[in-house]
Write a protein that holds these residues in place. Structure first.
Motif, short mmCIF file in Angstrom:
data_model
loop_
_atom_site.label_atom_id
_atom_site.label_comp_id
_atom_site.label_asym_id
_atom_site.label_seq_id
_atom_site.Cartn_x
_atom_site.Cartn_y
_atom_site.Cartn_z
N ASN A 1 2.53 -6.11 -13.03
CA ASN A 1 1.37 -6.15 -12.13
C ASN A 1 1.85 -6.20 -10.69
OD1 ASN A 1 0.10 -7.91 -14.74
ND2 ASN A 1 -1.21 -6.32 -13.83
N ILE A 2 2.39 -5.09 -10.24
CA ILE A 2 2.95 -4.98 -8.90
C ILE A 2 2.38 -3.74 -8.23
CG2 ILE A 2 5.10 -6.16 -9.48
CD1 ILE A 2 6.41 -3.37 -9.69
N PRO A 3 2.41 -3.67 -6.89
CA PRO A 3 2.02 -2.43 -6.23
C PRO A 3 2.92 -1.28 -6.67
CG PRO A 3 2.17 -4.23 -4.65
CD PRO A 3 2.74 -4.73 -5.94
N CYS A 4 2.40 -0.07 -6.59
CA CYS A 4 3.18 1.10 -7.03
C CYS A 4 4.47 1.19 -6.22
CB CYS A 4 2.37 2.37 -6.84
SG CYS A 4 0.94 2.51 -7.91
N PRO A 5 5.61 1.27 -6.89
CA PRO A 5 6.84 1.52 -6.15
C PRO A 5 6.87 2.97 -5.65
CG PRO A 5 7.27 0.58 -8.33
CD PRO A 5 5.85 1.04 -8.31
N GLY A 6 7.88 3.27 -4.88
CA GLY A 6 8.10 4.63 -4.39
C GLY A 6 9.52 4.75 -3.90
N SER A 7 9.85 5.92 -3.44
CA SER A 7 11.21 6.14 -2.95
C SER A 7 11.45 5.35 -1.67
CB SER A 7 11.43 7.63 -2.67
OG SER A 7 11.30 8.40 -3.84
N MET A 8 12.62 4.75 -1.60
CA MET A 8 13.09 4.16 -0.35
C MET A 8 14.49 4.68 -0.13
SD MET A 8 13.17 0.18 0.82
CE MET A 8 13.99 -0.34 2.33
N ARG A 9 14.87 4.88 1.08
CA ARG A 9 16.10 5.59 1.44
C ARG A 9 17.21 5.40 0.41
NH1 ARG A 9 18.34 5.84 7.61
NH2 ARG A 9 19.42 7.84 7.42
N SER B 1 0.79 -1.23 0.00
CA SER B 1 0.00 0.00 0.00
C SER B 1 0.81 1.28 0.00
CB SER B 1 -0.93 0.03 1.23
OG SER B 1 -1.76 -1.11 1.27
N VAL B 2 2.08 1.25 0.40
CA VAL B 2 2.82 2.50 0.57
C VAL B 2 4.19 2.47 -0.12
CG1 VAL B 2 1.62 3.17 2.67
CG2 VAL B 2 3.65 1.73 2.85
N GLY B 3 4.25 1.75 -1.24
CA GLY B 3 5.46 1.79 -2.05
C GLY B 3 6.51 0.79 -1.63
N HIS B 4 7.56 0.72 -2.43
CA HIS B 4 8.70 -0.14 -2.16
C HIS B 4 9.82 0.26 -3.11
CE1 HIS B 4 6.61 -2.14 -5.53
NE2 HIS B 4 7.81 -2.51 -5.92
N ARG B 5 11.05 -0.11 -2.76
CA ARG B 5 12.17 0.11 -3.67
C ARG B 5 12.05 -0.88 -4.82
NH1 ARG B 5 17.11 2.24 -2.35
NH2 ARG B 5 17.05 1.55 -0.17
N PRO B 6 11.95 -0.40 -6.07
CA PRO B 6 11.77 -1.34 -7.18
C PRO B 6 13.04 -2.13 -7.46
CG PRO B 6 12.05 0.89 -8.02
CD PRO B 6 11.97 1.00 -6.52
N THR C 1 10.05 -1.29 -16.75
CA THR C 1 9.17 -2.35 -17.24
C THR C 1 7.89 -2.34 -16.43
OG1 THR C 1 11.05 -3.73 -17.91
CG2 THR C 1 8.93 -4.83 -17.61
N ARG C 2 6.74 -2.25 -17.13
CA ARG C 2 5.45 -2.24 -16.44
C ARG C 2 5.06 -3.65 -16.03
NH1 ARG C 2 3.32 2.43 -15.75
NH2 ARG C 2 3.41 4.14 -17.28
N SER D 1 11.51 -1.88 -12.31
CA SER D 1 10.10 -2.19 -12.47
C SER D 1 9.23 -1.01 -12.04
CB SER D 1 9.73 -3.43 -11.66
OG SER D 1 10.06 -3.25 -10.28
N VAL D 2 8.04 -0.93 -12.63
CA VAL D 2 7.07 0.10 -12.28
C VAL D 2 5.68 -0.52 -12.41
CG1 VAL D 2 6.79 1.05 -14.61
CG2 VAL D 2 6.49 2.54 -12.60
N ALA D 3 4.71 0.04 -11.69
CA ALA D 3 3.36 -0.50 -11.73
C ALA D 3 2.68 -0.17 -13.06
CB ALA D 3 2.54 0.06 -10.56
N MET D 4 1.55 -0.81 -13.29
CA MET D 4 0.89 -0.73 -14.59
C MET D 4 0.47 0.69 -14.98
SD MET D 4 0.72 -3.29 -16.52
CE MET D 4 1.19 -5.03 -16.47
N GLU D 5 -0.03 1.46 -14.04
CA GLU D 5 -0.51 2.79 -14.39
C GLU D 5 0.13 3.86 -13.50
OE1 GLU D 5 -4.78 2.87 -14.49
OE2 GLU D 5 -4.87 1.52 -16.23
#
Length: 738
Positions: free
Chosen positions: A339-347, A274-279, A336-337, A305-309
């Protein structure tokens, strides 16, 4: 007025204790989860159990009739929402529950609101969903997946890399991989939303209150003035709180529908989706060098990797363009798109992955040449920014290399593989050169001095444990000439002056310059009041002619000619006097220099039991150029915390996604490996260099740089000890058995 170069200053740089520590240690610091409202109810989320497809039907009838349930919202009943705005970090994630499509496992497909959290969770378990599954794309190397080339326009090329490799005596070309990592702050993310007509107050686990304010205003089509976001304390973030995630939107949606305050607390498994991850990333690095160690070409291609939308920003290869003085360099990033949760910044986003590949490859070049890894880095030291061709606004990396090596005892390193032993343990020394890009955006602050002689300074920033409360209190006290106990700095309220996010190692610089200007403008306001005041010893004085100290302003060349702030306010019948300040990012072309982020050198000792495959990190020395250090204690703490994160990245962390379903298989603290105290060695931090020339305060930020380079340095030390080159994170026992 007092400048930051004034040798009489007393508090800037001192390792004073955190001013917020008493609140935290006594339980008086209120985190989002600690707040409550009369009539508040609770929400629970339902997540998808497939990774791709559609919802064929969703039956919430049993849940709606469960004890205590007030409402159940699904895509069938949710209002149509606008997508959030473009932000400094890129587009907002897609709005939740707008149709029947499933884009990843764990996607929020329903929200249940009930009188108690237990009732909400129970009712959520009663919702029945039938799916129309589709085949999910989960592998970054899947040829069917959509590829985004150069998604941020940051690819670089200089010189001719083909010619550069042709000139090389040694060429190293290897593939490196890093896995998904999940931020996992200790505090579960919480949102409370309470509507009052068309206005809403939100308590949120965010690193950026103004972004939540702007996003909710656009999503719900209400004025920004109708949204107030509060986050004075956040239980960790590591980047997870930089975006406005769907649980925050759904909480506000539910509260508006039932017209009561609603609280939603994510579960630990939901924190993984729900709150991102380091791709994850797959990187190809190719480096050429002459027989004497001069780099002739660097080529770094990365795929993440990146989420679909979604449009997460993670230029993994970009840092290699400026790391070394190499005439021919090419960096390429793509996504690459999946079917994963939206990534986001991680430290240390992007650099945390990219530096591992680059600095591992540099070490491989040194080994191929039979050259000391430190000597190779010094030989190719970039005195100027290689892309802009401008001198750095500051760079003490050479000093970091020299002092760090001396403190670590790098000269004791014998070059032969496996040549250093202690009984059955193989000992390895490894190092890495590191940097983190300059980042600074506009920021605002307000400073006031009150009739009782105290100062009150505010900005809508957050402090996620980095020490912002403390260093801004120090800075304001220094600029106004007040004792620390006389200054209060408040943050975490979107009604305060605008602040950017706590992330990217940019908040301290942006906020410090805004606070510095606000305090300077406040001094000018006091001088303006007494400009024609015959009773004031400061009559007609300018800011350049006065010094602030001891709660008063006095003429610099005549310390006895001055008066206290309180005297000015009392004589003119004022309760307080305030002034605003704003900072803007410097322009490299106008400065005639390239703005510099932090630099550093990491030195690591490892011990390996070759029979059991045990890897122990036993010493780490981090030599850091962080510009002006406002508080050596909190800055050292940042580097130590980042080092722990780097050890975790290197040896423990990997978010495991089931290849058949897309379910995250280790979404608990019992299964997601992180280091404990016994895994962490002695750590030493050295600060090098001095204030950066690009800004008034001269800071550069140290939040990310502590993590960067640790994984590469550990991998390089493992190679020195064993001869095994580990190119895939994390390093596991099976990779180390000899």
């Amino acid at each position: 007025m007092t400048t930051l170069e004034d040798p009489t200053r007393t508090v800037i740089g001192d390792g004073v204790d955190r001013v917020d520590a008493p609140l935290k240690t006594t339980g008086a610091a209120h985190y989002p989860n600690d707040h409550t409202y009369p009539g508040m109810v609770h929400a629970a989320l339902v997540g998808s159990t497939i990774a791709a497809g559609r919802i064929r039907s969703i039956d919430a009838s049993e849940a709606q009739h469960a004890p205590g349930v007030l409402t159940v919202i699904t895509h069938l009943t949710a209002p149509q929402l606008e997508r959030g705005p473009m932000t400094l970090l890129g587009p907002s994630p897609p709005a939740p529950m707008q149709d029947d499509r499933i884009l990843h496992y764990g996607q929020h497909i329903a929200v249940v609101v009930a009188d108690s959290p237990e009732q909400a969770r129970h009712a959520a378990s009663l919702i029945k969903v039938e799916y129309e599954p589709a085949e999910a794309l989960l592998d970054i190397d899947d040829p069917r997946a959509e590829i985004l080339d150069n998604p941020w326009g940051l690819d670089t090329e200089r010189g001719d890399v083909t010619a550069g490799f042709a000139q090389a005596a040694v060429v190293v070309e290897e593939r490196y991989t890093t896995p998904d990592n999940t931020n996992n702050p200790l505090g579960l993310f919480t949102t409370i939303a309470s509507w009052h007509g068309d206005s809403v107050t939100v308590h949120d686990s965010t690193q950026w209150p103004h972004n939540v304010r702007t996003s909710l205003a656009q999503i719900f089509q209400i004025p920004e003035s109708g949204v107030r976001v509060l986050a004075p304390f956040v239980g960790g973030g590591f980047g997870a709180g930089l975006r406005v995630w769907s649980h925050t939107i759904l909480t506000a949606m539910a509260a508006r529908e039932i017209k009561r305050p609603v609280k939603l607390v994510l579960t630990r498994p939901q924190m993984f989706t729900s709150v991102g991850h380091r791709p994850n990333s797959v990187q190809h690095v190719k480096i050429g060098a002459t027989a004497t160690g001069d780099l002739t070409a660097i080529e770094h291609r990365a795929n993440s990797s990146v989420a679909m939308e979604d449009d997460d920003y993670e230029p993994v290869a970009a840092g290699s363009a400026v790391a070394y003085d190499c005439p021919n360099a090419l960096t390429r990033d793509r996504q690459t798109r999946l079917n994963i949760p939206c990534p986001g910044s991680m430290r240390a986003p992007a650099e945390g992955q990219g530096n591992f590949a680059l600095e591992s490859a540099i070490d491989e070049v040194a080994h191929a040449l039979g050259m000391d890894p430190l000597e190779l880095r010094l030989r190719n030291y970039a005195e100027h920014n290689p892309v802009l061709g401008l001198p750095w606004s500051s760079k003490a990396l050479r000093e970091c290399y020299t002092l760090g090596a001396e403190r670590f005892g790098w000269s004791r390193r014998t070059p032969g593989i496996g040549s250093m032993r202690d009984g059955d343990w193989l000992i390895g020394y490894g190092m890495a050169g590191v940097s983190y890009p300059f980042y600074q955006v506009p920021c605002q602050a307000r400073a006031s001095v009150r009739r009782d002689g105290s100062a009150y300074v505010t900005s809508a920033a957050t402090d996620i444990g980095t020490g912002t409360y403390t260093v801004m209190t120090q800075l304001a006290a220094e600029c106004l000439g007040l004792d620390l106990t006389k200054v209060r700095f408040d943050l975490g309220d979107s009604d305060m002056p605008y602040s950017p996010q706590a992330g990217g190692s940019g908040l301290t610089g942006a906020l410090a310059n805004a606070v510095h200007m606000a305090c300077g403008n406040l001094v000018k306001e006091f001088l303006e009041i007494v400009r024609d005041d015959d009773a004031s010893p400061l009559r007609g004085a300018t800011a350049e002619e006065v010094t602030a100290s001891g709660g008063r302003l006095h003429r610099t060349d005549a310390p006895d000619q001055g008066e206290a702030y309180t005297d000015v306010l009392n004589r003119h019948g004022l309760e307080e006097l305030s002034a605003d300040g704003r900072s803007t990012p410097p322009d490299p072309q106008k400065l005639g220099m390239a703005t510099a982020g932090a630099f550093g050198a990491k030195f690591v000792e490892v011990r390996i039991d070759p029979h059991l495959g045990l890897l122990r990190v036993t010493r780490v020395v981090s030599a850091i150029d962080g510009g002006r250090i406002l508080n050596e204690k909190t800055a050292s703490s940042q580097i130590i915390g980042g080092t722990v994160g780097g050890i975790s990245q290197a040896m423990f962390e990997a978010t495991a996604t089931d290849a058949g379903t897309g379910r995250i298989a280790n979404a608990t603290f019992g299964d997601y490996l992180m280091p404990v105290n016994a895994d962490i060695p002695d750590m030493e931090v050295i600060f090098c260099g001095g204030p950066d020339r690009a800004t008034a305060v001269g800071t550069k930020g140290v939040g990310e740089i502590g993590l960067v380079g640790i994984a590469a340095a550990i991998g390089n030390a493992v190679h020195h000890a064993t001869g095994r080159r580990l190119r895939d994170l994390p390093f596991t026992i099976d990779q180390l058995l000899l």
